[in-house]
Design a protein around this motif. Structure first.
Motif, PDB file in Angstrom:
ATOM      1  N   GLN A 110       0.837  -1.199   0.000  1.00  0.00           N
ATOM      2  CA  GLN A 110       0.000   0.000   0.000  1.00  0.00           C
ATOM      3  C   GLN A 110       0.870   1.246   0.000  1.00  0.00           C
ATOM      4  OE1 GLN A 110      -3.213   0.237  -0.454  1.00  0.00           O
ATOM      5  NE2 GLN A 110      -3.179   2.478  -0.269  1.00  0.00           N
ATOM      6  N   TYR A 111       1.922   1.235   0.793  1.00  0.00           N
ATOM      7  CA  TYR A 111       2.845   2.375   0.815  1.00  0.00           C
ATOM      8  C   TYR A 111       3.477   2.592  -0.563  1.00  0.00           C
ATOM      9  CZ  TYR A 111       7.291   4.770   1.197  1.00  0.00           C
ATOM     10  OH  TYR A 111       8.346   5.609   0.955  1.00  0.00           O
ATOM     11  N   LEU A 112       3.968   1.532  -1.178  1.00  0.00           N
ATOM     12  CA  LEU A 112       4.611   1.662  -2.489  1.00  0.00           C
ATOM     13  C   LEU A 112       3.631   2.160  -3.551  1.00  0.00           C
ATOM     14  CD1 LEU A 112       6.770  -1.596  -2.504  1.00  0.00           C
ATOM     15  CD2 LEU A 112       7.574   0.745  -2.140  1.00  0.00           C
ATOM     16  N   LYS A 113       2.376   1.787  -3.392  1.00  0.00           N
ATOM     17  CA  LYS A 113       1.359   2.207  -4.356  1.00  0.00           C
ATOM     18  C   LYS A 113       1.033   3.681  -4.222  1.00  0.00           C
ATOM     19  CE  LYS A 113      -3.442   1.222  -5.717  1.00  0.00           C
ATOM     20  NZ  LYS A 113      -4.640   0.369  -5.443  1.00  0.00           N
ATOM     21  N   GLN A 114       0.988   4.191  -2.991  1.00  0.00           N
ATOM     22  CA  GLN A 114       0.532   5.558  -2.781  1.00  0.00           C
ATOM     23  C   GLN A 114       1.660   6.588  -2.823  1.00  0.00           C
ATOM     24  OE1 GLN A 114      -1.233   5.185   1.120  1.00  0.00           O
ATOM     25  NE2 GLN A 114       0.694   5.619   2.177  1.00  0.00           N
ATOM     26  N   ARG A 115       2.902   6.170  -2.706  1.00  0.00           N
ATOM     27  CA  ARG A 115       4.020   7.123  -2.681  1.00  0.00           C
ATOM     28  C   ARG A 115       4.238   7.741  -4.055  1.00  0.00           C
ATOM     29  NH1 ARG A 115       9.515   4.722  -4.287  1.00  0.00           N
ATOM     30  NH2 ARG A 115       8.822   3.075  -5.712  1.00  0.00           N
TER      31      ARG A 115
END
Length: 375
Positions: free
Chosen positions: A275-280
């Motif tokens: 999720q972090y990699l997707k939203q960054r």
């Protein structure tokens, strides 16, 4: 001007050219296998690797003797830290998963004091075994999603550069404590905060374990792998990083997940990372830079609180002129380490109750980060 003897000039030039600088048993739960045969670890060599383009600053390690954060001293011309260069388009995200306490006895000389740190233990099961069982499953989930993953032992490669670094640990207690917790380094970049929030949002929801809300310790925030100012074998300054205490190995309810169902714990971590990699925004280099705060002092008597609120629990009352080491800001509040006498307390104080250091406050030499810890 009087000319020098040619023989003397040749001798001096020869001396300069030849001069060099010397480098300084029974279980209460049914367990999945704790160690996956497919686990491979990144080999660690004592020599530094070439610094990637996005690394903008590597600070050499300093002594472990002084237990306060490094404070940038005033200069005539303040330096400007350049924003890290984004990775080339199409580069897959890279994640480092550290297996807490694995092969701690192989830590380099700069971390020799942590070689005997073996972590929590329960009934013949070591923390390193639990951490590894979870980490290899996190890796498998991330790799299946197209992420480049490295499994790391206790020793971190010099100035380790990645899009995320996650240290996986388990806790232990003789007091019956339970639950999970996540922490960022003392100096927290926006990217590290986002990574922490993403994993916190998925781990509890997926595992069903409670959060140990008041359990984040100085040892977690001061984790040795975060200490790029102090140690060579640590993350790079621009690497978003968190440490995850997945649960208490000494608690039966927590063991039912972290020991008996490592795949469940792994999914809780992996989905947060994804999720972090997707939203960054991979082009937002500024989000990777931890803030650099000046040394401050309290301007009046202040209450150091457990949260940025006037109604939060008071940790300690600090008198005027107490030294303040700021790590983060939330609105009108500073998160900081406040020195009261010979003791240090971490909490929140109002920003308007601080003042800059003056010539009477600045020490002769800057203090260092808190000594490196291994939870």
């Amino acid at each position: 001007m009087k000319q020098m003897n040619p023989v003397l000039i040749i001798a001096l030039l020869t001396l300069v050219a030849c001069t060099s600088v010397m480098p300084q048993p029974a279980s209460d739960v049914v367990m999945e296998p704790l160690v996956t045969p497919s686990a491979t670890l990144v080999p660690i060599t004592p020599t530094a690797t070439p610094t990637p383009a996005r690394i903008v600053q590597v600070v050499p390690p300093v002594s472990d003797l002084v237990a306060e954060p490094v404070i940038a001293m005033p200069t005539a011309t303040p330096s400007v830290i350049p924003t890290p260069t984004p990775r080339p388009p199409g580069t897959p995200p890279r994640v480092g998963l550290q297996i807490g306490h694995l092969r701690s006895d192989e830590l380099p000389d700069e971390l020799a004091h942590l070689r005997t740190s073996s972590g929590a233990y329960w009934n013949g099961i070591t923390e390193a075994q639990v951490n590894e069982a979870i980490a290899v499953r996190v890796r498998d989930i991330l790799v299946a999603a197209g992420v480049e993953v490295e499994l790391l032992p206790a020793t971190v490669p010099p100035a380790y550069d990645a899009d995320a670094f996650v240290a996986i640990h388990a806790d232990g207690s003789v007091e019956g404590a339970r639950g999970w917790k996540i922490a960022t380094p003392w100096r927290t970049s926006a990217a590290s905060r986002a990574l922490m929030e993403a994993v916190a949002a998925t781990y509890g929801a997926i595992t069903g374990l409670p959060e140990d809300r008041n359990g984040v310790t100085i040892n977690m925030r001061g984790y040795y792998a975060f200490s790029y100012r102090r140690h060579t074998h640590a993350i790079a300054r621009t690497t978003p990083a968190i440490i995850v205490e997945t649960g208490f190995l000494t608690n039966a309810a927590d063991r039912a997940v972290i020991v008996a169902q490592p795949a469940l714990a792994a999914r809780g971590i992996a989905e947060g990372i994804l999720q972090y990699l997707k939203q960054r925004d991979p082009n937002n280099g500024a989000a990777l830079l931890p803030p650099e705060w000046p040394i401050l002092y309290t301007s009046t008597n202040v209450s150091v609180r457990a949260a940025p609120s006037e109604t939060a629990r008071i940790i300690v009352e600090a008198p005027a002129d107490s030294r303040v080491f700021v790590f983060n800001r939330d609105g009108d509040w500073y998160e900081a380490m406040v020195r009261v006498g010979d003791s240090r307390y971490v909490g929140w104080i109002r920003a308007d109750q601080t003042r800059p250091a003056d010539t009477n406050n600045i020490p002769a030499s800057p203090p260092t980060d808190p000594p490196a810890m291994n939870p």
